[in-house]
Scaffold this active site. Sequence first.
Site, PDB file in Angstrom:
ATOM      1  N   ARG A   1     -46.377  27.339 -38.698  1.00  0.00           N
ATOM      2  CA  ARG A   1     -47.443  28.136 -38.093  1.00  0.00           C
ATOM      3  C   ARG A   1     -48.773  27.420 -38.182  1.00  0.00           C
ATOM      4  O   ARG A   1     -48.933  26.475 -38.957  1.00  0.00           O
ATOM      5  CB  ARG A   1     -47.519  29.531 -38.727  1.00  0.00           C
ATOM      6  CG  ARG A   1     -47.695  29.552 -40.218  1.00  0.00           C
ATOM      7  CD  ARG A   1     -47.521  30.982 -40.760  1.00  0.00           C
ATOM      8  NE  ARG A   1     -47.481  30.975 -42.217  1.00  0.00           N
ATOM      9  CZ  ARG A   1     -47.117  31.996 -42.984  1.00  0.00           C
ATOM     10  NH1 ARG A   1     -46.779  33.143 -42.442  1.00  0.00           N
ATOM     11  NH2 ARG A   1     -47.112  31.886 -44.296  1.00  0.00           N
TER      12      ARG A   1
ATOM     13  N   TYR B   1     -40.502  37.003 -55.067  1.00  0.00           N
ATOM     14  CA  TYR B   1     -41.278  36.869 -53.834  1.00  0.00           C
ATOM     15  C   TYR B   1     -42.274  38.030 -53.790  1.00  0.00           C
ATOM     16  O   TYR B   1     -42.180  38.934 -52.988  1.00  0.00           O
ATOM     17  CB  TYR B   1     -40.301  36.938 -52.647  1.00  0.00           C
ATOM     18  CG  TYR B   1     -40.810  36.491 -51.292  1.00  0.00           C
ATOM     19  CD1 TYR B   1     -42.144  36.218 -51.059  1.00  0.00           C
ATOM     20  CD2 TYR B   1     -39.923  36.358 -50.233  1.00  0.00           C
ATOM     21  CE1 TYR B   1     -42.580  35.819 -49.803  1.00  0.00           C
ATOM     22  CE2 TYR B   1     -40.343  35.961 -48.977  1.00  0.00           C
ATOM     23  CZ  TYR B   1     -41.668  35.696 -48.775  1.00  0.00           C
ATOM     24  OH  TYR B   1     -42.097  35.313 -47.520  1.00  0.00           O
TER      25      TYR B   1
ATOM     26  N   ARG C   1     -39.441  26.801 -52.368  1.00  0.00           N
ATOM     27  CA  ARG C   1     -39.898  26.118 -51.174  1.00  0.00           C
ATOM     28  C   ARG C   1     -41.352  25.752 -51.415  1.00  0.00           C
ATOM     29  O   ARG C   1     -42.123  26.519 -51.996  1.00  0.00           O
ATOM     30  CB  ARG C   1     -39.797  27.005 -49.929  1.00  0.00           C
ATOM     31  CG  ARG C   1     -38.390  27.231 -49.482  1.00  0.00           C
ATOM     32  CD  ARG C   1     -37.672  25.960 -49.117  1.00  0.00           C
ATOM     33  NE  ARG C   1     -38.102  25.405 -47.828  1.00  0.00           N
ATOM     34  CZ  ARG C   1     -37.674  24.244 -47.359  1.00  0.00           C
ATOM     35  NH1 ARG C   1     -36.868  23.483 -48.079  1.00  0.00           N
ATOM     36  NH2 ARG C   1     -38.080  23.826 -46.170  1.00  0.00           N
TER      37      ARG C   1
ATOM     38  N   ARG D   1     -40.317  48.116 -34.985  1.00  0.00           N
ATOM     39  CA  ARG D   1     -40.700  49.477 -34.612  1.00  0.00           C
ATOM     40  C   ARG D   1     -40.682  49.660 -33.107  1.00  0.00           C
ATOM     41  O   ARG D   1     -40.922  48.725 -32.347  1.00  0.00           O
ATOM     42  CB  ARG D   1     -42.055  49.821 -35.218  1.00  0.00           C
ATOM     43  CG  ARG D   1     -43.174  48.877 -34.936  1.00  0.00           C
ATOM     44  CD  ARG D   1     -44.480  49.467 -35.443  1.00  0.00           C
ATOM     45  NE  ARG D   1     -44.776  49.108 -36.826  1.00  0.00           N
ATOM     46  CZ  ARG D   1     -45.540  48.083 -37.179  1.00  0.00           C
ATOM     47  NH1 ARG D   1     -46.069  47.298 -36.273  1.00  0.00           N
ATOM     48  NH2 ARG D   1     -45.770  47.834 -38.452  1.00  0.00           N
TER      49      ARG D   1
ATOM     50  N   ARG E   1     -38.595  42.072 -44.847  1.00  0.00           N
ATOM     51  CA  ARG E   1     -40.049  42.118 -45.013  1.00  0.00           C
ATOM     52  C   ARG E   1     -40.729  42.469 -43.696  1.00  0.00           C
ATOM     53  O   ARG E   1     -41.850  42.959 -43.680  1.00  0.00           O
ATOM     54  CB  ARG E   1     -40.580  40.739 -45.444  1.00  0.00           C
ATOM     55  CG  ARG E   1     -40.322  40.365 -46.875  1.00  0.00           C
ATOM     56  CD  ARG E   1     -40.673  38.893 -47.116  1.00  0.00           C
ATOM     57  NE  ARG E   1     -42.064  38.554 -46.884  1.00  0.00           N
ATOM     58  CZ  ARG E   1     -43.044  38.740 -47.749  1.00  0.00           C
ATOM     59  NH1 ARG E   1     -42.802  39.282 -48.909  1.00  0.00           N
ATOM     60  NH2 ARG E   1     -44.286  38.382 -47.465  1.00  0.00           N
TER      61      ARG E   1
ATOM     62  N   ASP F   1     -45.727  40.019 -53.228  1.00  0.00           N
ATOM     63  CA  ASP F   1     -46.982  40.056 -52.481  1.00  0.00           C
ATOM     64  C   ASP F   1     -48.119  40.325 -53.470  1.00  0.00           C
ATOM     65  O   ASP F   1     -47.883  40.750 -54.595  1.00  0.00           O
ATOM     66  CB  ASP F   1     -46.936  41.163 -51.421  1.00  0.00           C
ATOM     67  CG  ASP F   1     -46.019  40.795 -50.257  1.00  0.00           C
ATOM     68  OD1 ASP F   1     -45.895  39.599 -49.961  1.00  0.00           O
ATOM     69  OD2 ASP F   1     -45.431  41.712 -49.655  1.00  0.00           O
TER      70      ASP F   1
ATOM     71  N   GLU G   1     -48.990  24.489 -41.150  1.00  0.00           N
ATOM     72  CA  GLU G   1     -48.126  24.641 -42.326  1.00  0.00           C
ATOM     73  C   GLU G   1     -46.776  23.988 -42.098  1.00  0.00           C
ATOM     74  O   GLU G   1     -46.071  24.338 -41.154  1.00  0.00           O
ATOM     75  CB  GLU G   1     -47.867  26.126 -42.617  1.00  0.00           C
ATOM     76  CG  GLU G   1     -48.994  26.792 -43.335  1.00  0.00           C
ATOM     77  CD  GLU G   1     -48.683  28.234 -43.720  1.00  0.00           C
ATOM     78  OE1 GLU G   1     -47.502  28.565 -43.961  1.00  0.00           O
ATOM     79  OE2 GLU G   1     -49.641  29.015 -43.768  1.00  0.00           O
TER      80      GLU G   1
HETATM   81  N1  UDP Z   1     -39.864  35.339 -39.799  1.00  0.00           N
HETATM   82  C1  UDP Z   1     -39.320  34.933 -38.592  1.00  0.00           C
HETATM   83  N2  UDP Z   1     -40.128  34.701 -37.534  1.00  0.00           N
HETATM   84  C2  UDP Z   1     -41.467  34.859 -37.619  1.00  0.00           C
HETATM   85  C3  UDP Z   1     -42.030  35.282 -38.844  1.00  0.00           C
HETATM   86  C4  UDP Z   1     -41.197  35.510 -39.931  1.00  0.00           C
HETATM   87  O1  UDP Z   1     -38.128  34.780 -38.483  1.00  0.00           O
HETATM   88  O2  UDP Z   1     -42.155  34.613 -36.618  1.00  0.00           O
HETATM   89  C5  UDP Z   1     -38.955  35.584 -40.940  1.00  0.00           C
HETATM   90  C6  UDP Z   1     -38.733  34.323 -41.753  1.00  0.00           C
HETATM   91  O3  UDP Z   1     -37.406  34.350 -42.222  1.00  0.00           O
HETATM   92  C7  UDP Z   1     -39.687  34.504 -42.912  1.00  0.00           C
HETATM   93  C8  UDP Z   1     -39.623  36.005 -43.143  1.00  0.00           C
HETATM   94  O4  UDP Z   1     -39.482  36.532 -41.824  1.00  0.00           O
HETATM   95  O5  UDP Z   1     -39.266  33.796 -44.044  1.00  0.00           O
HETATM   96  C9  UDP Z   1     -40.816  36.576 -43.847  1.00  0.00           C
HETATM   97  O6  UDP Z   1     -41.973  36.237 -43.143  1.00  0.00           O
HETATM   98  P1  UDP Z   1     -43.428  36.490 -43.724  1.00  0.00           P
HETATM   99  O7  UDP Z   1     -44.356  36.231 -42.605  1.00  0.00           O
HETATM  100  O8  UDP Z   1     -43.440  37.813 -44.393  1.00  0.00           O
HETATM  101  O9  UDP Z   1     -43.530  35.347 -44.796  1.00  0.00           O
HETATM  102  P2  UDP Z   1     -44.839  34.843 -45.589  1.00  0.00           P
HETATM  103  O10 UDP Z   1     -46.026  35.341 -44.866  1.00  0.00           O
HETATM  104  O11 UDP Z   1     -44.679  35.391 -46.984  1.00  0.00           O
HETATM  105  O12 UDP Z   1     -44.717  33.371 -45.548  1.00  0.00           O
END
Ligand code: UDP
Length: 381
Positions: free
Chosen positions: A295, A363, A264, A176, A172, A365, A315
């Site tokens: 976060r 999952y 989860r 880059r 996801r 979006d 969170e």
């Molecule tokens: N992830 C990570 N570090 C970060 C942010 C995301 O390792 O700082 C990984 C983590 O495994 C997470 C996945 O990337 O489950 C997807 O993150 P995303 O932010 O897309 O998840 P969402 O916003 O849907 O909670």
Amino acid sequence: MRQYDYLIVGAGLYGAVFAHEAAVAGKTSLVIDRRDHIAGNVYTEQIQGIDVHRYGAHIFHTNNQEVWEYVNRFAVMNRYTNSPIANYKGEIYNLPFNMNTFNKMWGVITPDEAAERIAEQRRAAGITEPQNLEEQAISLVGTDIYEKLIKGYTQKQWGRPCTELPAFIIKRLPVRLTYDNNYFDALYQGIPTQGYTQLVANLLGCRADGTPAAQEDWCGRITVRLGADYLKERETLRDLAGKVVYTGPVDAYFDYRLGALEYRSVRFETQTLDTANYQGNAVVNYTDAETPYTRIIEHKHFTFGTQEKTVISREYSAEWKVGDEPYYPVNDEKNGALYAQYKALADAEQGVLFGGRLGEYRYYDMDKVIEAALAAARREL
Ligand code: UDP
């Protein structure tokens, strides 16, 4: 007595889009939700004049022009660009993984230098065909970034070691070799300036509390009833409509007869602070394993708020058990196999359509939810 064409279970995005399309096509719907508000998990509520994302931050992004134009019919979208910050034990890094991150981590300046660093670390780890999230992450960004920015965060978020998680979760995140902190590789991105609740209210032709709002003919074809739990009142509700669109958890629908799918859950600790700007960014990820939350969201920055106070949410990721709010499907092999069995039951269920993140155990979006709801409405209507 069949009073409606559709009974739509769940007033979130999927249900609202479906109800809207049905109404425009001349069909009537009763939209119910067990919560006391519309909008499902995209619900936003105003606190101190700030739209607070009660069930977690939602940033709209899509590559699908039709979907983008669709949401823009129901909301004014701002130009918010998600550029999260990672805080690893007080060290600050840009996300997603890009030249700013690589420069801070290794001092490298050019894309070639960064690519060489990553390749070296991948070779050292001996990974050719990544089999799990850990191997996938190391092969994408190397061991240093894996250790500081991925490992702890991912284990907190999913409650399992990275070696037991599927590789696709980390895909996801873009990687880059440009100095570009935009999290999403999407053509379009933004946040509704009046909040997601208003967006969903506009789809349903109602007010935020579900009472009828107005005007155009189609609005009269949607009735919203809050505080109604389909699974508890099936006998009385089922017969109100010809067909059911069910957007709740698919396993709950079948009374968990094959066992519970894993999710989860997330717990939010929301606070109003007497300061105008707490962390300088909407999203700060705490990527070490020790900080108990994953976060902190500072909601006002999603809409460039200038209020005197601020509202933040910490969170905490949590294991889900029956009765908790499900947020993320755990799409690993075991759950995938169990879902396939539920899917067979769902397909055989006469007069019921299953949709959305929980109904399809995906999952999704937001843009994919809208896409799926529009496609279902097209097939159906
Ligand atoms: N992830 C990570 N570090 C970060 C942010 C995301 O390792 O700082 C990984 C983590 O495994 C997470 C996945 O990337 O489950 C997807 O993150 P995303 O932010 O897309 O998840 P969402 O916003 O849907 O909670």
